[in-house]
Enzyme design. Structure first.
Site, PDB file in Angstrom:
ATOM      1  N   GLU A  72     -12.833   4.916   5.955  1.00 31.00           N
ATOM      2  CA  GLU A  72     -12.826   4.078   7.152  1.00 31.00           C
ATOM      3  C   GLU A  72     -13.893   4.414   8.179  1.00 31.00           C
ATOM      4  OE1 GLU A  72      -8.008   3.467   6.883  1.00 31.00           O
ATOM      5  OE2 GLU A  72      -8.835   5.148   7.974  1.00 31.00           O
ATOM      6  N   ARG A  96      -8.304  -1.074   8.441  1.00 29.88           N
ATOM      7  CA  ARG A  96      -9.231  -0.102   7.889  1.00 29.88           C
ATOM      8  C   ARG A  96      -9.545   1.028   8.866  1.00 29.88           C
ATOM      9  NH1 ARG A  96     -14.261  -1.360   3.795  1.00 29.88           N
ATOM     10  NH2 ARG A  96     -14.330   0.716   2.978  1.00 29.88           N
ATOM     11  N   CYS A  97      -8.474   1.640   9.402  1.00 29.70           N
ATOM     12  CA  CYS A  97      -8.681   2.790  10.275  1.00 29.70           C
ATOM     13  C   CYS A  97      -7.343   3.464  10.494  1.00 29.70           C
ATOM     14  CB  CYS A  97      -9.226   2.365  11.629  1.00 29.70           C
ATOM     15  SG  CYS A  97      -8.103   1.324  12.566  1.00 29.70           S
ATOM     16  N   GLN A 138       0.827  -1.198   0.000  1.00 28.67           N
ATOM     17  CA  GLN A 138       0.000   0.000   0.000  1.00 28.67           C
ATOM     18  C   GLN A 138       0.867   1.258   0.000  1.00 28.67           C
ATOM     19  OE1 GLN A 138      -2.851  -2.215   3.170  1.00 28.67           O
ATOM     20  NE2 GLN A 138      -3.265  -0.026   3.014  1.00 28.67           N
TER      21      GLN A 138
END
Ligand code: FAD
Lengths: 291, 793
Positions: free
Chosen positions: B738, B368-369, B221
């Site tokens: 998110e 996801r945060c 990523q």
């Protein structure tokens, strides 16, 4: 996910397949839908030397419903075929109710009914349904065919009564006395999950009385649980609140659940009791019992 | 004559995702799709034990398997100073174990062979002799004085504690609690989960001895950070390293850290002088790569009788696994946990945190945060609910009373963040209206009489997205800015490159929309490229919802630079002075005569063919964007559930989501992000968790045990929108990727708790599996901690 090396044969007849199994001397395995076997190969939990793929054998994909209501299901009938069969919906309500609860739609297009029974998974749905229905399996080996009753077919977890060179060729559900009624309930954590607990109920009703009561359970023991004896409190009379409660309690007592990450043994028993009672109450309240 | 912005796919257009065309047709290009000439395949042997000393490793039989090219062990890595690597949290992590294995699934050896089957066969032939050590599977075991020391490899590490950390005003908080009418307490566990992207991690390392160049195709990523890290670890010059992230099959934070497999494949390629591909299997991904959460909370709220919150006290204990590998960019040890309660006007707060090593997989910890924000907001919303119930106040009212008001922005939170904007009460009102809150109490009462258990759960929160400003956020000392490079071709078509890295967010679609908005070039005319460090400009990658807040801002800024140059060209073409030129979407015109104008495409052509004297040719530029602050979206999620009291099964009857993420570039993409996030929120609350038995065996190592919900279980979501533009972002956008994962779980849990309120149960820790709900109903007691694990089979 790379399996070990294995040989592969795709015989065109049952006799040829039996030949490969015999030559394999226990190291050859039948490949049907592959939905249990292939994951085990990939995880290397199983490493047979040879796969005998029976999918090319013609004439094994039948669902035959006899005039007497008996049902014969060939070895290559997929879960999906059961789910989509209009005839079974009326002829066999227990199977019809279970069909859409087995695995997920993708698995159901490949996995076979008979393969699932052979796999003898304690959480398997079809073995429970077949046991409740008092069915049997027709198997064929080098010496010909024999029949094995469901209660003798599943020996333990992932163990069936087949010799290494025998093939299960069909599953048979005997003709009902009167009207076959029943259902199937399953508690799963998610679609495609194996049962936390499931209950198969198959009754025959004649003249308003229950004349045969078959109940079997999945997910609540080291193998498929045959609770038919516990269900005998139902036989010889119409369904009533009292008999339903008695049966629910007796069946729950027959379960042998263990505490695990799906729930405590008490919880699983509670589910069994609830499901038995819900299915029987549903039957009592519906038109299913008319005959 | 200005263009219709929606027609050209500009801001606000629900333009179809450009990416989907190739994905749906099976024409994506993932790492595993790439085949290089002469490529070898690598398989990793993982430890079956959670904690054991390695007595010996015998690889001789593996070498004998035909087709095996290389077998690597920790010892061989150590000889090259590569047995250990640094983590992004300034700890070290074993690449291949030398002394001990510290979690189940740890990398012990690697085989490189002609095909992956051979590599796997040879791995099974490696004989490792282990001596079992006591296993520690939670921080409470880790903190016992007598507990086995996990990190005996480190100096100055006498215990299993990683850090102690605190923030806030202890004294002030103590005072607030002393003066409170009521103190509401709650202990919670946010269970460990795994991001589990559909595509696992993998790499192809290709070292070319002739050119000296190392190319690595990998699932990252943040490819630019990887290049920097590889330069440091492998001591290769930066220009001789090319990291390429092709299409990624999801990330969710799992593909931010640097994993041993990448490093081993690089060394293997250097040693074999052949490309080496490593593709992790699903189990490898689930048991060894970055997990999320695994935090215990002791929370207390100081309350006035009427529900006004006077102070917050929180203590967290976090389980980091065997190596402290949090991939977080802040100086704060427990990430942004102290963004908790940012939506509420809290006078004073204090947070203490302790982190521990355990014999479990190490984590990137963010799933996801932004780092620890999911836990922060879950704890917050569970505490607010408990406070409302304790005081007998309405759960909507207590939120309304404590919200930061619309005209109080920018608002300094008790922990020092500066929230930027919002209309919290408006969002709440929309949500309450949609769920039918005003008549619910009566409905609930009536249903209870008939044995039906209904509940409504609310979760409202703002969260910090878009790390970050360069004063407070960096990774390995590199500041958290991002950049974009835009080149307009002579025909007016363009290519845009950024340092972000799409993994499902739809950058190819939305970045082009920003260009369309700023320049009037139709989005379809803009190619977007990311992920290749040789061609893409520098950037810190995509995670923590930071792409639109940071890289997206850079896209707007570079487009404006292009427009500024195009304006000069337009003046030249129109033969007027620049001051007499006006802009409307896609076109410059003479102020006094709207008819007289040139399009942006005319200017592009002129940049290559008809320039004013002395002007540098071409129409391209770049921009770096250093965000002044994080962006602060707001969300209000409300769930309505019904529990079956005989089985503990709960169903979601209705779910309402009101999101304010500022200006929406592509509303459809935004809604997709919210839907996906809510699905994960539902998953966390109901089934998706990882646990370990006493021996450290990971329960959740495949998809039969690690449950992700399907379309069948996942409830429907009703989405509503409020727009409060971000005051400090060039296009007014805030992060959104998110919000739903972060804010969603508490709505489900609060709803189940509301349905159980009459029984006295105050908490069921996630996952709220039916058996746990049933047990709570039967016993009237809270259900805390991880679910019990398999016994015996
Ligand atoms: C994701 C997933 C979820 C699932 N969920 C469920 C579920 O909820 N409930 C459930 O009941 N099942 C479930 N299953 C298992 C599935 O139903 C399988 O299809 C079934 O158990 C095996 O049937 P098969 O035809 O695929 O057999 P195969 O996988 O081909 O074979 C299974 C075993 O049976 C043997 N065998 C197969 N056919 C014969 C035969 N004719 N004669 C002798 N031996 C034979 C094979 O040698 C092998 O040992 C799931 C499977 C998957 C992958």
């Amino acid at each position: 996910m790379y399996p070990s090396r294995f040989g592969y044969e795709a015989p065109k007849s049952i006799e040829e397949a039996i030949g490969y199994l015999t030559a394999g001397a226990g190291e050859a395995k039948i490949l049907a839908g592959g939905q249990s076997l292939v994951p085990m190969l990939k995880l290397r939990f199983a490493a047979p030397e040879m796969l005998v793929d029976i999918n090319s054998i013609p004439g094994l994909d039948y669902i035959n419903i006899g005039a007497d209501g008996s049902i014969r299901i060939g070895a290559l009938v997929r879960h999906e075929d059961i789910e989509r069969s209009e005839e079974l919906k009326t002829a066999q309500p227990t199977l019809a109710a279970a069909a859409h609860l087995v695995a997920d739609p993708i698995v159901r297009t490949r996995g076979t009914f008979v393969g699932s029974v052979c796999h003898a998974d304690p959480q398997g749905d079809w073995a429970a349904a077949m046991t409740a229905l008092g069915g049997h399996i027709v198997v064929q080996g080098p010496k010909g065919k024999r029949e094995i009753a469901m209660k003798d077919f599943v020996l333990g977890p992932f163990q069936n009564a087949l010799a290494f060179n025998e093939i299960a060729i069909e599953a048979v559900i005997p003709a009902p006395q009167g009207t076959p009624v029943g259902s199937y309930l399953k508690l799963e954590r998610r679609v495609g999950d194996f049962a936390t607990a499931s209950v198969a109920v198959a009754l025959n009703i004649q003249g308003g009385n229950v004349v045969r009561a078959g109940i079997a359970l999945a997910g609540v023991g080291g193998r498929t649980i045959d609770a038919t004896e516990a269900a005998s409190v139902l036989v010889g009379k119409p369904l009533s609140e009292d008999s339903i409660l008695a049966a629910a309690e007796a069946v729950a007592a027959a379960a042998e659940p263990r505490t695990d990450h799906r729930g405590s043994s008490d919880y699983k028993r509670q589910i069994v009791k609830t499901f038995v009672s819900r299915i029987l109450t549903g039957i009592a309240n519906s038109e299913q019992k008319v005959a | 004559m200005a263009l219709d912005e929606i027609k050209i796919g500009g801001m606000g257009a629900s333009r179809r995702r450009v990416e989907d065309n190739r994905f749906i047709r099976g024409k994506g290009n993932y790492v595993d799709d790439i085949v290089l000439p002469g490529m070898l395949h690598m398989e990793i042997l993982r430890s079956p034990m959670a904690h054991a000393r390695i007595k010996s490793i015998d690889v001789s039989a593996a070498w004998e398997v035909p087709g095996v090219r290389l077998v690597l062990t920790g010892e061989m890595m150590a000889a090259r100073n590569l047995a250990w690597m640094p983590t992004l949290s300034y700890d070290t992590q074993a690449v291949l174990a030398t002394d001990k294995v510290r979690f189940q699934g740890q990398e012990v050896a690697a085989v490189i062979a002609d095909d992956p089957y051979i590599a796997k066969d040879a791995c099974q032939k490696i004989v490792v002799e282990y001596e079992a050590l006591p296993v520690i599977v939670n921080p409470f075991q880790a903190m016992e004085a007598s507990s086995e020391l996990i990190r005996d490899d480190k100096e100055n590490q006498p215990t299993n504690k990683i850090f102690d950390w605190e923030i806030g005003d202890k004294e002030g908080t103590d005072k607030a609690f002393a003066a409170a009418d009521h103190v509401s307490k709650l202990e919670l566990h946010y269970p460990r989960s795994h991001p589990s992207p559909m595509e696992t991690c993998g790499s192809i390392a290709d070292f070319n001895r002739a050119t000296g160049k190392l190319t690595v195709y990998m699932t990252s990523q943040a490819p630019h950070i990887v290049r920097a890290a590889v330069a440091m670890v492998a001591e290769l010059p930066e220009h001789m390293i090319r990291i390429v992230s092709p299409d990624l099959g999801g990330g969710f934070g799992n593909k931010v850290p640097i994993y041993p497999g990448y490093v081993i494949s690089i060394l293997a390629s250097i040693l074999t002088e052949r490309p080496v591909k490593w593709i992790e299997d699903k189990t490898g991904n689930l048991i060894s790569t970055g997990f999320g959460r695994d935090v215990y909370l002791k929370g207390e709220l100081a309350l006035r009788k009427d529900g006004k919150i006077l102070g917050v006290r929180m203590n967290t204990i976090s389980d980091h696994g065997a190596f402290y590998a949090d991939a977080q960019p802040s100086k704060f040890k427990i990430g942004l946990m102290h963004s908790t309660f940012a939506a509420y006007d809290i006078p004073v707060a204090h947070l203490t945190s302790t982190g521990y090593y355990t014999n479990k997989a190490p984590g990137g910890v963010a799933y996801r945060c932004s780092f620890r924000v999911t836990e922060a907001m879950f704890f917050q919303e569970r505490m607010v609910q408990a406070a409302a119930d304790d005081l007998g106040i309405d759960q909507a009212e207590i939120r309304r009373m404590n919200f930061v008001k619309d005209d109080d922005f920018p608002h300094r939170t008790a922990f020092g963040f500066l929230t930027d904007s919002g209309q919290y009460e408006k969002c709440l009102n929309i949500g309450l209206e949609a769920i039918g809150y005003s008549t619910f109490k009566a409905e609930q009462e009536e249903a209870r009489k008939r044995g039906r258990l209904l509940g409504i759960g609310i979760s409202t929160m703002t969260e910090p997205l878009g790390a970050g400003n360069s004063k407070e956020y960096d990774i390995l000392g590199i500041k958290m800015f991002d950049s974009a490079e835009l080149r307009v071709h002579m025909s007016g078509k363009a290519i845009l490159r950024t340092g972000a890295m799409n993994q499902g967010q739809g950058h190819q679609t939305t970045w082009a929309q920003i260009v369309a908005h700023e320049l009037g070039i139709p989005a379809d005319d803009v190619t977007v490229e990311e992920g290749d460090t040789d061609t893409a400009p520098f950037g810190m990658g995509t995670y923590a919802s930071r792409s639109t807040p940071v890289a997206g801002a850079a896209v707007a800024m570079v487009s404006r630079k292009i427009r500024a140059k195009a304006r000069k060209i337009a003046a030249h073409l129109l033969e007027v002075s620049e001051e007499d030129i006006e802009w409307e979407l896609g076109r410059f015109y003479v102020r006094s005569n709207h008819e007289r104008g040139v399009t942006i495409q005319d200017c592009a052509m002129a940049a290559y063919s008809n320039l004013p004297d002395g002007m540098e040719p071409g129409l391209e530029n770049n921009a770096y964007y250093d965000p002044p602050n994080l962006t602060w979206p707001f969300a209000c999620y409300i769930a309505k559930v019904e529990i079956d009291p005989e089985t503990g099964v709960w169903d979601v009857l209705q779910f309402v989501a009101v999101d304010d993420c500022g200006v929406r570039i592509n509303p459809m993409v935004v809604e997709g992000q919210i839907m996906g996030g809510l699905t994960e929120a539902y998953a966390m609350s109901s089934m998706q968790y990882q646990t370990y038995d006493e021996e450290g065996n990971c329960i959740g190592s495949n998809y039969m045990d690690y449950l992700l919900p399907t379309a069948w279980e996942t409830p429907g979501f009703e989405l509503y929108e409020v727009v409060t533009p971000c005051p400090h972002h060039p296009i007014g956008a805030k992060g959104i990727g998110e919000c739903a994962t972060v804010g969603g779980p508490a709505a489900f849990v609060n709803a189940v708790m509301d349905a159980l309120k009459h029984t006295g149960v105050r908490n069921i820790d996630m996952p709220m599996m039916p058996n746990r709900v049933y047990e709570a109903l039967q016993t009237g007691k809270d259900i805390s901690g991880m679910p019990p694990v398999r016994s015996g089979d």
